[in-house]
Scaffold this active site. Structure first.
Site, PDB file in Angstrom:
ATOM      1  N   ARG A  77       0.793  -1.111  -0.270  1.00 48.66           N
ATOM      2  CA  ARG A  77       0.104  -0.086   0.258  1.00 48.66           C
ATOM      3  C   ARG A  77       1.065   1.138   0.509  1.00 48.66           C
ATOM      4  O   ARG A  77       2.040   1.177   0.382  1.00 48.66           O
ATOM      5  CB  ARG A  77      -0.753  -0.044   1.233  1.00 48.66           C
ATOM      6  CG  ARG A  77      -1.948  -1.029   1.329  1.00 48.66           C
ATOM      7  CD  ARG A  77      -3.221  -0.985   2.648  1.00 48.66           C
ATOM      8  NE  ARG A  77      -3.279  -2.034   3.468  1.00 48.66           N
ATOM      9  CZ  ARG A  77      -4.827  -2.236   2.307  1.00 48.66           C
ATOM     10  NH1 ARG A  77      -5.136  -1.511   0.696  1.00 48.66           N
ATOM     11  NH2 ARG A  77      -5.171  -2.832   2.420  1.00 48.66           N
ATOM     12  N   GLY A 117      -8.181   2.775  -3.405  1.00 49.65           N
ATOM     13  CA  GLY A 117      -7.430   3.137  -3.553  1.00 49.65           C
ATOM     14  C   GLY A 117      -5.928   3.424  -4.968  1.00 49.65           C
ATOM     15  O   GLY A 117      -6.006   4.425  -5.114  1.00 49.65           O
ATOM     16  N   THR A 138     -11.295  -6.791  -4.628  1.00 44.70           N
ATOM     17  CA  THR A 138     -11.187  -6.758  -3.866  1.00 44.70           C
ATOM     18  C   THR A 138     -12.247  -7.238  -3.212  1.00 44.70           C
ATOM     19  O   THR A 138     -13.483  -6.957  -3.830  1.00 44.70           O
ATOM     20  CB  THR A 138     -11.308  -4.901  -3.779  1.00 44.70           C
ATOM     21  OG1 THR A 138     -11.963  -5.262  -2.291  1.00 44.70           O
ATOM     22  CG2 THR A 138     -13.172  -4.073  -4.173  1.00 44.70           C
ATOM     23  N   ASP A 140     -14.207  -6.675  -1.258  1.00 44.56           N
ATOM     24  CA  ASP A 140     -15.092  -5.494  -0.194  1.00 44.56           C
ATOM     25  C   ASP A 140     -16.199  -5.517  -1.308  1.00 44.56           C
ATOM     26  O   ASP A 140     -16.994  -4.555  -1.013  1.00 44.56           O
ATOM     27  CB  ASP A 140     -14.505  -4.232  -0.570  1.00 44.56           C
ATOM     28  CG  ASP A 140     -13.554  -4.483   0.946  1.00 44.56           C
ATOM     29  OD1 ASP A 140     -13.569  -5.335   1.427  1.00 44.56           O
ATOM     30  OD2 ASP A 140     -12.610  -3.452   0.958  1.00 44.56           O
ATOM     31  N   MET A 182     -15.061  -9.239   7.346  1.00 47.28           N
ATOM     32  CA  MET A 182     -14.013  -7.902   6.331  1.00 47.28           C
ATOM     33  C   MET A 182     -15.085  -6.523   6.037  1.00 47.28           C
ATOM     34  O   MET A 182     -15.807  -6.693   5.227  1.00 47.28           O
ATOM     35  CB  MET A 182     -12.695  -7.675   5.716  1.00 47.28           C
ATOM     36  CG  MET A 182     -11.921  -8.213   6.517  1.00 47.28           C
ATOM     37  SD  MET A 182     -10.383  -8.530   4.889  1.00 47.28           S
ATOM     38  CE  MET A 182      -8.999  -8.654   6.716  1.00 47.28           C
TER      39      MET A 182
HETATM   40  O1  F6P Z   1      -9.928  -3.752   1.034  1.00 45.12           O
HETATM   41  C1  F6P Z   1      -9.663  -4.718   1.132  1.00 45.12           C
HETATM   42  C2  F6P Z   1      -9.274  -5.239   2.731  1.00 45.12           C
HETATM   43  O2  F6P Z   1      -9.480  -6.560   3.391  1.00 45.12           O
HETATM   44  C3  F6P Z   1     -10.729  -4.616   3.485  1.00 45.12           C
HETATM   45  O3  F6P Z   1     -11.750  -5.310   3.757  1.00 45.12           O
HETATM   46  C4  F6P Z   1     -10.061  -4.338   4.616  1.00 45.12           C
HETATM   47  O4  F6P Z   1     -10.694  -3.583   5.785  1.00 45.12           O
HETATM   48  C5  F6P Z   1      -8.493  -4.034   5.023  1.00 45.12           C
HETATM   49  O5  F6P Z   1      -8.486  -4.782   3.784  1.00 45.12           O
HETATM   50  C6  F6P Z   1      -7.388  -4.693   5.393  1.00 45.12           C
HETATM   51  O6  F6P Z   1      -6.239  -3.756   5.383  1.00 45.12           O
HETATM   52  P1  F6P Z   1      -5.033  -4.534   5.192  1.00 45.12           P
HETATM   53  O7  F6P Z   1      -4.903  -5.626   4.617  1.00 45.12           O
HETATM   54  O8  F6P Z   1      -3.857  -3.293   5.411  1.00 45.12           O
HETATM   55  O9  F6P Z   1      -4.692  -5.320   7.036  1.00 45.12           O
END
Ligand code: F6P
Length: 361
Positions: A77, A117, A138, A140, A182
Site C-alpha cells: 500500500r 485506493g 477487492t 469488498d 471484513m
Molecule cells: O480492502 C480489502 C480489505 O481486506 C478490507 O476489507 C480490510 O478492511 C482491509 O483490506 C484490511 O487491510 P490490511 O490488509 O492492510 O490489514
C-alpha cells in the site's frame, strides 16, 4: 523489425483471490495476440515502479498460476493524498520516479489491478502522462462502475463457510455469536455472507445499529424457541450514537476503547442486555486467502483478456468492469471518483428484512 509492445503489470493494495488468474489472463491473451511483446511485472505493487524493481516475464511465467491465491508479483500500500499525490515517508511525491521507470522501460501501458485506493492512484498516474488500464479487484466489492470485483465471491464463500461451522457450536451451547467480517466502509461481503449462511442479524457500515433493538430481536428469538443466534457484523459497523460524533471524537473514542474491534464491544453489550452467553469470531485475513473460487477464476480471466484487448486497441485510461453480465471498459476517471457503498434501499436489504433478518435498526 516492428518495435516491441511493452506492458507493465502491477498488483497493488490489499491482496485477494483471483489476482494470479487476472495476471495470467492478461499475459496469455497478449502472448497469443501480440507478436513482438515484452511484459514487465513490478514487484510489490507501485513500489516496484517507484524503485525500478521488476521482473521480465516470459510466456511460461503465466502458466500454472490460475488457482494460486495471493499474487506472484507481491503487493503493497502507498501513501495516497486524496486526489492529489502519492508520497513517500518524507512526504515527497513518488509519481516522478514512477514516470521515470515507465519512460526508461519505454512502456506502452501499465495494467494495474487493485481496489478503490489503487484505482484512485492509477488515475494520478494517468494524469501524469502514463497509459493505464485497470482491473477491479477487492473482497469488498466497493468499486464504482462494476457490478462485481474478483475476490468478492471467494471471500463470500469463506465467510459463509465460517458462519456455517459456527452454527453447530452456537446451537449446542445456546450462545450468541458475533462474527466480524471484513469491510471497513461497505457491507457487501457481510450482507451476502450473512444471507448465505442464515445469519439472524446483519450489521453493515451503511446502516447504523441500535443494540437495544438487536437485543429485543434476540430475546424474541429465544422466546420463540431458537436457543442461539448468529450476528454477521462488518468490521466498519457503527452505532447510531457513533454517527453523531465528529471525526476527531470518533477517533478518540476508538483509541480509548478497551475492545480491539467493534464485534467485541457489541458482544459485551449484547451479553449484558440479553443475559445470554456471547462469543466472538474474527476470521480476518483468512477471508482473503487461499485459491479463488471458480466464479472468480472465470471473472479474473475475462477481465485480464479484456485488458489485453484494450491495450491492442490502445483504449487507455479505462477500467475493465462487468455490467449486467457483460465485460465493458469504463473511463478510469469515473471509477476512481466514487466508492460503491451498499445502497440502504438495495433489494437484497429489503429481502433480508422480509425474511426476518434484523439489520440493526
Ligand atoms: O480492502 C480489502 C480489505 O481486506 C478490507 O476489507 C480490510 O478492511 C482491509 O483490506 C484490511 O487491510 P490490511 O490488509 O492492510 O490489514
Amino acid at each position: 523489425m516492428k518495435r516491441a509492445t511493452r506492458v507493465g503489470l502491477i498488483t497493488s493494495g490489499g491482496d485477494c483471490q483471483g489476482l494470479n488468474a487476472a495476471i495470467r489472463g492478461v499475459g496469455k491473451a497478449l502472448f497469443q495476440r501480440v507478436d513482438n511483446l515484452e511484459i514487465y511485472g513490478m514487484y510489490d505493487g507501485y513500489r516496484g515502479l517507484i524503485e525500478r524493481d521488476y521482473k521480465f516475464m516470459e510466456r511460461k511465467d503465466f502458466s500454472g498460476i490460475l488457482t494460486e491465491g495471493g499474487t506472484i508479483l507481491g503487493t503493497s500500500r502507498q501513501r495516497y493524498i486524496p486526489g492529489k499525490d502519492i508520497v513517500d515517508e518524507n512526504g515527497e511525491s513518488v509519481i516522478p520516479r514512477m514516470l521515470d521507470t515507465y519512460n526508461r522501460l519505454g512502456l506502452d501501458c501499465l495494467v494495474i489491478m487493485g481496489g478503490n485506493g489503487t484505482q484512485k492512484s492509477a488515475k494520478l498516474l494517468m494524469d501524469a502522462g502514463m497509459n493505464v488500464v485497470t482491473l477491479p479487484k477487492t473482497i469488498d466489492n466497493d468499486i464504482w462502475g462494476t457490478d462485481t470485483t474478483f475476490g468478492f465471491q471467494s471471500a463470500v464463500n469463506i465467510a459463509t463457510n465460517v458462519i456455517d461451522y459456527l452454527h453447530t457450536t452456537a446451537c449446542s451451547h445456546g450462545r450468541i455469536f458475533v462474527v466480524e467480517l471484513m469491510g471497513r466502509d461497505a457491507g457487501w461481503l457481510t450482507l451476502h455472507a450473512g444471507i448465505g449462511s442464515g445469519a439472524d442479524v446483519i450489521l453493515i457500515p451503511e446502516i447504523p445499529y441500535d443494540l437495544e433493538k438487536v437485543a429485543e430481536m434476540l430475546k424474541l428469538r429465544r422466546k420463540r424457541g431458537s436457543g442461539f443466534s448468529i450476528i454477521a457484523c462488518a468490521e466498519g459497523a457503527v452505532s447510531v450514537d457513533e454517527t453523531k460524533l465528529d471525526e476527531e471524537a470518533s477517533r478518540r473514542k476508538k483509541e480509548q476503547s478497551k475492545h480491539s474491534t467493534v464485534s467485541y464491544a457489541i458482544a459485551e453489550e449484547l451479553e449484558r442486555l440479553t443475559g445470554q452467553d456471547t462469543r466472538v469470531t474474527v476470521p480476518g485475513h483468512y477471508q482473503r486467502g487461499g485459491p479463488p473460487c471458480p466464479y472468480d477464476r472465470v471473472l479474473a480471466t475475462r477481465f485480464g483478456a479484456y485488458a489485453a484487448d484494450l491495450i491492442i486497441k490502445k483504449q487507455y485510461g479505462t477500467m475493465v468492469a462487468i455490467q449486467h453480465g457483460e465485460i465493458v471498459a469504463i473511463p478510469l476517471a469515473d471509477a476512481a471518483s466514487k466508492t460503491k457503498f451498499l445502497p440502504v434501499d438495495h433489494p437484497m436489504i429489503q429481502m433480508a428484512r422480509d425474511i426476518g433478518i434484523c439489520m440493526g435498526d
